[in-house]
Design an enzyme around this catalytic site. Structure first.
Site, PDB file in Angstrom:
ATOM      1  N   ARG B  14       0.794  -1.222   0.000  1.00  0.00           N
ATOM      2  CA  ARG B  14       0.000   0.000   0.000  1.00  0.00           C
ATOM      3  C   ARG B  14       0.831   1.279   0.000  1.00  0.00           C
ATOM      4  NH1 ARG B  14      -0.134  -1.752   5.463  1.00  0.00           N
ATOM      5  NH2 ARG B  14       0.074  -0.117   7.032  1.00  0.00           N
ATOM      6  N   LYS B  27      11.474   5.577   6.417  1.00  0.00           N
ATOM      7  CA  LYS B  27      10.471   5.775   5.369  1.00  0.00           C
ATOM      8  C   LYS B  27      10.606   7.133   4.706  1.00  0.00           C
ATOM      9  CE  LYS B  27       6.687   2.756   6.744  1.00  0.00           C
ATOM     10  NZ  LYS B  27       5.290   2.697   7.241  1.00  0.00           N
ATOM     11  N   CYS B 112     -12.937  22.663   8.605  1.00  0.00           N
ATOM     12  CA  CYS B 112     -11.742  21.908   8.971  1.00  0.00           C
ATOM     13  C   CYS B 112     -12.202  20.533   9.470  1.00  0.00           C
ATOM     14  CB  CYS B 112     -10.889  22.649  10.005  1.00  0.00           C
ATOM     15  SG  CYS B 112     -11.450  22.493  11.706  1.00  0.00           S
ATOM     16  N   CYS B 129      -5.306   0.446   9.126  1.00  0.00           N
ATOM     17  CA  CYS B 129      -4.957  -0.414   7.985  1.00  0.00           C
ATOM     18  C   CYS B 129      -4.137  -1.630   8.410  1.00  0.00           C
ATOM     19  CB  CYS B 129      -4.188   0.376   6.936  1.00  0.00           C
ATOM     20  SG  CYS B 129      -5.251   1.464   5.984  1.00  0.00           S
ATOM     21  N   CYS B 187     -16.592  26.105  15.852  1.00  0.00           N
ATOM     22  CA  CYS B 187     -15.514  25.106  15.892  1.00  0.00           C
ATOM     23  C   CYS B 187     -14.446  25.489  16.920  1.00  0.00           C
ATOM     24  CB  CYS B 187     -14.885  24.968  14.505  1.00  0.00           C
ATOM     25  SG  CYS B 187     -13.458  23.864  14.475  1.00  0.00           S
ATOM     26  N   CYS B 190     -11.154  26.378  14.429  1.00  0.00           N
ATOM     27  CA  CYS B 190     -11.231  27.362  13.334  1.00  0.00           C
ATOM     28  C   CYS B 190     -12.445  28.268  13.470  1.00  0.00           C
ATOM     29  CB  CYS B 190     -11.200  26.675  11.966  1.00  0.00           C
ATOM     30  SG  CYS B 190     -12.761  25.922  11.457  1.00  0.00           S
ATOM     31  N   CYS B 302      -8.808 -14.073  19.521  1.00  0.00           N
ATOM     32  CA  CYS B 302      -8.863 -13.410  18.218  1.00  0.00           C
ATOM     33  C   CYS B 302      -7.430 -13.360  17.698  1.00  0.00           C
ATOM     34  CB  CYS B 302      -9.475 -12.017  18.317  1.00  0.00           C
ATOM     35  SG  CYS B 302      -8.492 -10.880  19.289  1.00  0.00           S
TER      36      CYS B 302
END
Lengths: 99, 349
Positions: B14, B27, B112, B129, B187, B190, B302
């Site tokens: 990915r 990375k 935002c 992920c 907010c 913002c 699990c």
């Protein structure tokens, strides 16, 4: 709002069939990605959300973390009234954070 | 290019800038090297550091546009707040499994991230992920669209996903546009009277760590958990019990422990009648066989020991009137701990 039409003199008891789209986590919680449900034609966004939660109670967990959209347009969960039509799309979109 | 992590084999499907030849390397440097190979005329600046509340604002101020390609919730809030405080547009893309989302935040009167999501999700409801998986092509598609918006903003063309969210559904092969709200005057960051004027601690705010390394959930007390070593002893001494495997079917098909009963967590969460019936029946049978009036043990497993904790909580709330006393515990570290510490032959995935 979006495809929701102008207010007309329609009895409140009329129901319409709308398509609910579940994205990301909401699809997991509801156990499906899309379904058609019957709801009153005239309804507030909060009532509509509650109708959906009635069918899939676990969605209540993410109430504070969804973009709720009627006819492809964000609506806040509240007292705003909508006139829905059969075939209208309702979307429940929790944010994805992965990448 | 900001990243504190090193390239791992399980990133390559990915994170397409990295290569097998750069496994173990930073990375940020790996991505810079890959881009330089593509086009040596560009300037690529690697920052090998954790984006943190102390470093984020200075970094964001040094650039005109920020692309959020991060993989966790605390970082998404941190990048958002830094962009708002520094007045920079934020091109944000995310992906999981077969879905992707793209939005430009804090741009030309649009919202935002906090305008849309003022409260972070409870950590146990977030799937990353590394945990949930993503089909490698999906982040590639979202990354390309994200680059497109960056270039459009940089060249003054504006953005088509400010005040709008682009949803990509890889299964249907379909894009949808959702019109978003404008900036929320209330907010916290913002809004007209923001309560947040400096960066905060986002790991505390979100209740989770700023990484997509699999979280360690701490839902259960130590009395409600057993180790893989303890479970091995239970198997070796043939103590009567039921083992419930709560992983999705695709994972159970890869590997599972013998005699485990498969009850996927999502069905437990829905209180799926068929699944509960098979569970009750299994407990009943095993209890009959054991013949005792003892407290009958049920263990839950699990992959990593997170979902099993959630499952224990759900199972503890079910009625067991006819079944007598039941104790429900999970196995710490799950099957991957089993593979690591007990059975080296057990598949790791």
């Amino acid at each position: 709002m979006g495809g929701a039409g102008p207010l007309r003199a329609i009895p409140c008891s009329d129901t319409v069939k709308v398509t609910v789209l579940y994205f990301a986590r909401s699809a997991e919680l509801a156990g499906l990605r899309t379904e058609t449900i019957s709801v009153p034609q005239q309804i507030t966004s909060l009532q509509l959300w509650r109708e959906i939660v009635k069918r899939h109670s676990r969605l209540a967990d993410i109430e504070d973390q969804v973009v709720f959209a009627i006819c492809q347009e964000y609506v806040p969960l509240g007292d705003q009234q909508f006139i829905l039509h059969t075939g209208d799309e309702v979307a429940i979109i929790p944010p994805l954070s992965g990448g | 290019l900001v990243d504190h992590d090193v390239v791992e084999l399980n990133n390559l499907h990915r994170q397409v800038l990295h290569r097998e030849s750069r496994l173990g390397r930073s990375k940020a440097h790996s991505a810079a090297a890959a881009l330089k190979e593509l086009n040596s005329a560009g300037r690529y600046v690697p920052y090998e550091l954790v984006l943190s509340p102390t470093t984020a604002l200075e970094l964001v101020r040094a650039y005109d546009i920020v692309a959020d390609c991060s993989d966790n919730v605390p970082t998404r809030y941190l990048v958002n707040d830094a962009c708002v405080l520094a007045g920079k547009p934020l091109v944000s893309a995310s992906a999981l499994r077969l879905e992707g989302q793209l939005t430009v935040y804090n741009f030309q009167g649009g919202p935002c991230y906090r305008c849309l999501f003022p409260k972070p999700p409870p950590p146990e409801t977030v799937t990353n992920c590394a945990d949930g998986g993503v089909l490698g092509v999906v982040p590639g598609i979202l990354g390309s669209l994200q680059a497109l918006e960056v270039l459009k903003i940089a060249s003054g063309m504006g953005s088509s996903v400010s005040r709008s969210m682009l949803l990509f559904d890889a299964l249907e092969g379909r894009f949808r546009h959702i019109k978003l709200r404008p900036r929320d005057p209330k907010c916290a960051v913002c809004g007209d009277r923001p309560s947040l004027t400096t960066l905060q601690d986002y790991e505390i705010f979100c209740g989770s760590s700023a990484t997509d390394k699999c979280r360690r959930l701490c839902l259960l007390s130590s009395e409600e958990r057993i180790s893989v070593e303890e479970y091995r002893k239970i198997l070796d001494s043939q103590i009567a019990h039921v083992l419930v495997d709560v992983r999705p079917l695709v994972e159970v098909e890869i590997c599972c422990l013998p005699k485990s009963l498969h009850v996927p967590l999502n069905k437990l969460e829905r209180k799926d009648e068929k699944c509960l019936k098979s569970l009750y029946q299994k407990i009943h049978e095993e209890k009959q066989k054991a013949g005792g009036s003892m407290v009958f043990p049920v263990y839950v497993v699990c992959k990593l020991g997170n979902d099993s904790q959630k499952a224990v909580r759900i199972l503890q709330e079910l009625p067991y009137d006819e079944l007598g006393l039941i104790s429900i515990k999970d196995i710490k570290g799950g099957l991957m701990a089993w593979a690591d510490k007990i059975d080296q032959e057990f598949p790791q995935y």
